[in-house]
Design an enzyme around this catalytic site. Structure first.
Site, short mmCIF file in Angstrom:
data_model
loop_
_atom_site.label_atom_id
_atom_site.label_comp_id
_atom_site.label_asym_id
_atom_site.label_seq_id
_atom_site.Cartn_x
_atom_site.Cartn_y
_atom_site.Cartn_z
N ASP A 249 42.83 29.93 33.24
CA ASP A 249 41.85 31.02 33.15
C ASP A 249 40.93 30.78 31.95
O ASP A 249 41.02 31.45 30.93
CB ASP A 249 42.56 32.37 33.03
CG ASP A 249 41.61 33.53 33.35
OD1 ASP A 249 40.44 33.27 33.65
OD2 ASP A 249 42.07 34.69 33.29
N SER B 10 43.18 37.13 29.28
CA SER B 10 43.17 36.86 30.72
C SER B 10 43.32 38.15 31.51
O SER B 10 42.44 38.53 32.27
CB SER B 10 44.29 35.88 31.08
OG SER B 10 44.40 35.73 32.48
N HIS C 114 37.99 33.72 35.07
CA HIS C 114 37.74 34.65 36.16
C HIS C 114 36.45 35.44 35.96
O HIS C 114 36.05 36.21 36.84
CB HIS C 114 38.92 35.63 36.32
CG HIS C 114 39.08 36.57 35.16
ND1 HIS C 114 39.98 36.36 34.13
CD2 HIS C 114 38.46 37.74 34.86
CE1 HIS C 114 39.91 37.36 33.27
NE2 HIS C 114 39.00 38.20 33.69
N GLY D 135 37.44 45.71 30.40
CA GLY D 135 36.38 45.65 29.40
C GLY D 135 36.75 44.73 28.26
O GLY D 135 35.95 44.48 27.37
N SER E 190 38.32 41.47 28.78
CA SER E 190 38.62 40.12 29.24
C SER E 190 37.77 39.06 28.56
O SER E 190 36.59 39.27 28.29
CB SER E 190 38.41 40.03 30.75
OG SER E 190 39.01 38.88 31.25
#
Length: 458
Positions: A237, A335, A207, A318, A320
């Site tokens: 993801d 994720s 993402h 912050g 991911s």
């Protein structure tokens, strides 16, 4: 005066040509001496349908109709959920501890499939809780009372082994991470370094940005890291960022944990329920917790992602794409989730094994203590158990460098096996320059001789 300038230019040209010949020869020599090979890497593995971890072999052997997952107990023993006494006896004989349950893995999967076929409700998630033999459905603060009521009716229709829970916060993807990388899509995290044998990449969350996203290590856009070249989101993801220079640089097998420290990554595996794990992120730093479920499904506002690892490790916006690991073994990339590191929460991770298998790449591992490639550490499969969760650590520590390849020294560039071609080009160009300078000098000498001859004998 003019002749003096010409002589100086010729000298500089000859010196440059000779220097180019030496440089090209050195590049070729180093490249030939350095056998081309990929960095130390662990082959990708395919995550199976059975639960990962110490009891995975037992679960696979007994089958999904007689088992319902496995986990690591607080004392480090492996526990396997079974549905009959005969299976329990086999588990005991293998050195693990059985727990008789009512519902098999087939029942749990069927329940999850039924939930997945219901109308999608953003802000909900579900996962199989092996320890309670239930499927747990969670709804965050954005889920309306009507939607929650409808989903509860679906759960009631499945049976009494579906547990409904409301949770605080909202399920969101967590942008940013361990070593920050920035693009127009936002700020994300460098997860693990991987390779296809020719090029090297950052494995991060899908993402974080679509194909073609250009990433930088600074907010001014001066230090380019690379470009997103593939991935999957939603559904999965994960994504790949190809390094701008093709290489990850020194320390590619290390993940940052803060204060200039890092952890050497020596292998890749699927985690087990109950396993202590660690996550690194640029917002909240190094945090630890426990794997609470596998094969989780999360309905983010952007779309549904399945097959995730669920944990009680906290995370914040912050974090991911950041790495999850334990004992130096790569497990997942961050994720999303809900909550924060003040009140706690639930965080979900994309399994690394699945991403590697689908992308066709391998994890780059850190060199061993002797400087050679570290031996791959397989997924824990010993049925007798693993270390107690409290005894687990992030892994072997080491200093960490930036996510950008180190500014290459001349020697490291010359030692790059890919410099055979460029080295030959340098040699060819230098030869042309040398021959040209000699021809120009000869022509100038001939013209000077003719002028002198004409002036003397004309």
């Amino acid at each position: 005066m003019r002749h003096a300038r010409r002589r100086a230019v010729r000298r500089v040209t000859r010196l440059a040509a000779v220097g180019g010949l030496l440089l090209g020869a050195t590049m070729v020599t180093h490249a030939v001496a350095s056998e081309p090979r990929a960095p130390g890497a662990v082959p990708f593995a395919t995550a199976g349908d059975a639960a990962a971890g110490p009891g995975a072999d037992l679960v696979a052997r007994l089958g999904t109709s007689r088992t319902a997952g496995s986990w690591i107990a607080d004392d480090g023993k492996t526990v396997v959920a079974v549905t009959d006494e005969e299976a329990a006896a086999e588990v005991r004989a293998a050195g693990a501890e059985p727990k008789l349950v009512r519902h098999s893995m087939d029942d749990l999967k069927s329940a999850a499939e039924t939930l997945g076929s219901a109308p999608r409700v953003p802000g909900t998630a579900w996962a199989m809780d092996y320890r309670t033999n239930e499927v747990v459905v969670r709804g965050d603060s954005t889920v309306s009372a009507d939607d929650w009521s409808e989903l509860t009716e679906v759960a009631d229709g499945i049976g009494g082994f579906v547990r409904m829970e409301r949770s605080g916060g909202t399920f969101t993807t967590r942008l940013n991470g361990a070593r920050p990388i920035l693009s127009t899509a936002g700020r994300c995290s460098a997860g693990f370094n991987v390779t296809d044998g020719k090029r090297e990449f950052i494995l991060t969350a899908g993402h974080c940005g679509p194909d073609g996203s250009v990433w930088f290590a600074d907010g001014q856009g001066r230090q380019e890291v690379g470009t997103t070249v593939g991935g999957s989101f939603p559904g999965d993801d994960y994504s790949l960022i190809e390094y701008a220079g093709g290489r990850a640089g020194e320390g590619a097998g290390v993940v940052a944990v803060g204060d200039g420290k890092g952890v050497r990554i020596t292998g890749v595996a699927d985690p087990a329920v109950g396993q202590r794990v660690f996550r690194s992120g640029s917002t909240s730093g190094l945090r630890d917790g426990e794997v609470t479920a596998l094969n989780a499904t999360v309905n983010y506002p952007e779309g549904t992602v399945s097959g995730l690892i669920e944990s009680n490790v906290c995370a914040e916006p912050g974090d991911s794409g950041g790495p999850m690991f334990s004992e130096g073994i790569a497990l997942g990339v961050t994720s999303g989730g809900s909550g924060d590191c003040r009140s706690g929460g639930t965080t979900y991770f994309q399994p690394v094994t699945k991403a590697l298998a689908r992308l066709g790449v391998r994890l780059i591992v850190a060199p061993g203590a002797d400087g050679g490639a570290a031996a791959p550490s397989p997924a824990p499969s010993d049925a007798r158990g693993a270390a107690a969760p409290d005894a687990a650590s992030p892994g072997p520590s080491t200093p960490v460098r930036g996510i950008l390849p180190d500014a290459s020294t001349l020697l490291s560039r010359l030692a790059d096996p890919r410099n055979v071609g460029p080295g030959l080009l340098v040699i060819a160009g230098s030869l042309v320059a040398l021959v040209a300078s000699r021809w120009i000098r000869a022509e100038q000498d001939r013209k000077a001789y003719r002028r002198h001859y004409s002036a003397t004998w004309g």
